[in-house]
Write an enzyme that holds these catalytic residues in place. Structure first.
Site, mmCIF file in Angstrom:
data_model
loop_
_atom_site.group_PDB
_atom_site.id
_atom_site.type_symbol
_atom_site.label_atom_id
_atom_site.label_comp_id
_atom_site.label_asym_id
_atom_site.label_seq_id
_atom_site.Cartn_x
_atom_site.Cartn_y
_atom_site.Cartn_z
ATOM 1 N N GLU A 1 0.818 -1.209 0.000
ATOM 2 C CA GLU A 1 0.000 0.000 0.000
ATOM 3 C C GLU A 1 0.857 1.266 0.000
ATOM 4 O O GLU A 1 1.795 1.396 0.771
ATOM 5 C CB GLU A 1 -0.929 0.015 1.213
ATOM 6 C CG GLU A 1 -1.924 -1.133 1.249
ATOM 7 C CD GLU A 1 -2.898 -1.123 0.077
ATOM 8 O OE1 GLU A 1 -3.057 -0.063 -0.563
ATOM 9 O OE2 GLU A 1 -3.496 -2.184 -0.191
ATOM 10 N N CYS B 1 -8.213 -2.015 7.694
ATOM 11 C CA CYS B 1 -6.823 -1.972 7.224
ATOM 12 C C CYS B 1 -6.365 -0.536 6.985
ATOM 13 O O CYS B 1 -5.278 -0.140 7.416
ATOM 14 C CB CYS B 1 -6.650 -2.801 5.953
ATOM 15 S SG CYS B 1 -6.480 -4.573 6.241
ATOM 16 N N HIS C 1 -1.131 -5.973 1.770
ATOM 17 C CA HIS C 1 -2.342 -6.784 1.658
ATOM 18 C C HIS C 1 -1.998 -8.097 0.962
ATOM 19 O O HIS C 1 -1.210 -8.120 0.014
ATOM 20 C CB HIS C 1 -3.421 -6.041 0.867
ATOM 21 C CG HIS C 1 -4.338 -5.249 1.724
ATOM 22 N ND1 HIS C 1 -4.495 -3.881 1.591
ATOM 23 C CD2 HIS C 1 -5.162 -5.626 2.740
ATOM 24 C CE1 HIS C 1 -5.374 -3.462 2.488
ATOM 25 N NE2 HIS C 1 -5.786 -4.498 3.197
#
EC number: 3.4.19.3
Length: 218
Positions: free
Chosen positions: A83, A146, A170
């Protein structure tokens, strides 16, 4: 005498209709391991708004890590996604594990709109691909727990522990999860564990990120 570095890696408890969460199934396998000269400490986070952050902050205070990698499940994604950014919004499409479902609320009322990961995201993706693990950079961590954890983590580090780097990875469903959803991609647990080992190694080796690797965003 040089102090050994420490890495904090977290995974989530199961949520929704799942009975396992691959993020914790993988992260817990690294507890006590030594990778790239650093000791790994693994902690499980509840899939609950706010409570997850309280647990994360307590773990950071306890472990005093040099690096924090939070791992989450992204069912439906085919590869490991690193991310890039977390945004200051909670917008839950399903309730968390305590029935909370915040809609369009800030994570930190006085916080900035977003934080960028302080992990070397390009180096991690390149390291994964070089090892034959499918990986890409993600431009959105969603708006569920998240993203909540990633934003809260980076805000906490920026305000209190600016020397600590952190971010979120992830991971896909495990095969036993994907088997219940026709056509859904999955990744073997052993591959996920290898991916986390590589991510830690690349993050420790690269204090600065490498140039953009031409990744296609997901």
């Amino acid at each position: 005498m040089t102090t050994q570095k420490t890495v904090l890696i977290t995974g989530f408890e199961p949520f929704g209709k799942e009975t396992i969460n691959p993020s914790w199934e993988a992260a817990k396998q690294l507890q006590g391991r030594e990778l790239c000269g650093a000791r790994v400490e693994a902690r499980q986070l509840p899939c609950v708004f706010d409570v997850s952050l309280a647990c994360l902050y307590a773990a950071i205070d306890d472990v005093q890590p040099d690096l924090v990698i939070a791992v989450g499940q992204a069912g439906g994604r085919p590869n490991i996604t690193v991310e890039r950014v977390a945004i200051n919004i909670n917008d839950a499409s399903i309730p968390d594990n305590q029935g909370n479902q915040p809609i369009n609320t800030p994570i930190v009322a006085t916080g900035p709109a977003a934080y960028f990961a302080t992990l070397p995201i390009n180096a991690i993706v390149k390291g994964l691909r070089d090892a034959g693990v499918p990986a890409s950079i993600s431009q959105t961590a969603g708006t569920f727990v998240c993203n909540h954890v990633m934003y809260g983590l980076l805000h906490h580090l920026a305000c209190i522990y600016p020397e600590i780097r952190g971010g979120v990875l992830h991971i896909p469903y495990l095969p036993e999860q994907a088997a219940r959803y026709s056509g859904t991609p999955s990744m073997a647990l052993e591959t996920v564990i290898t991916a986390l080992e590589i991510a830690i190694d690349e993050a420790l080796k690269n204090s600065e990120d490498i140039a953009n690797n031409g990744d296609t965003a997901h």
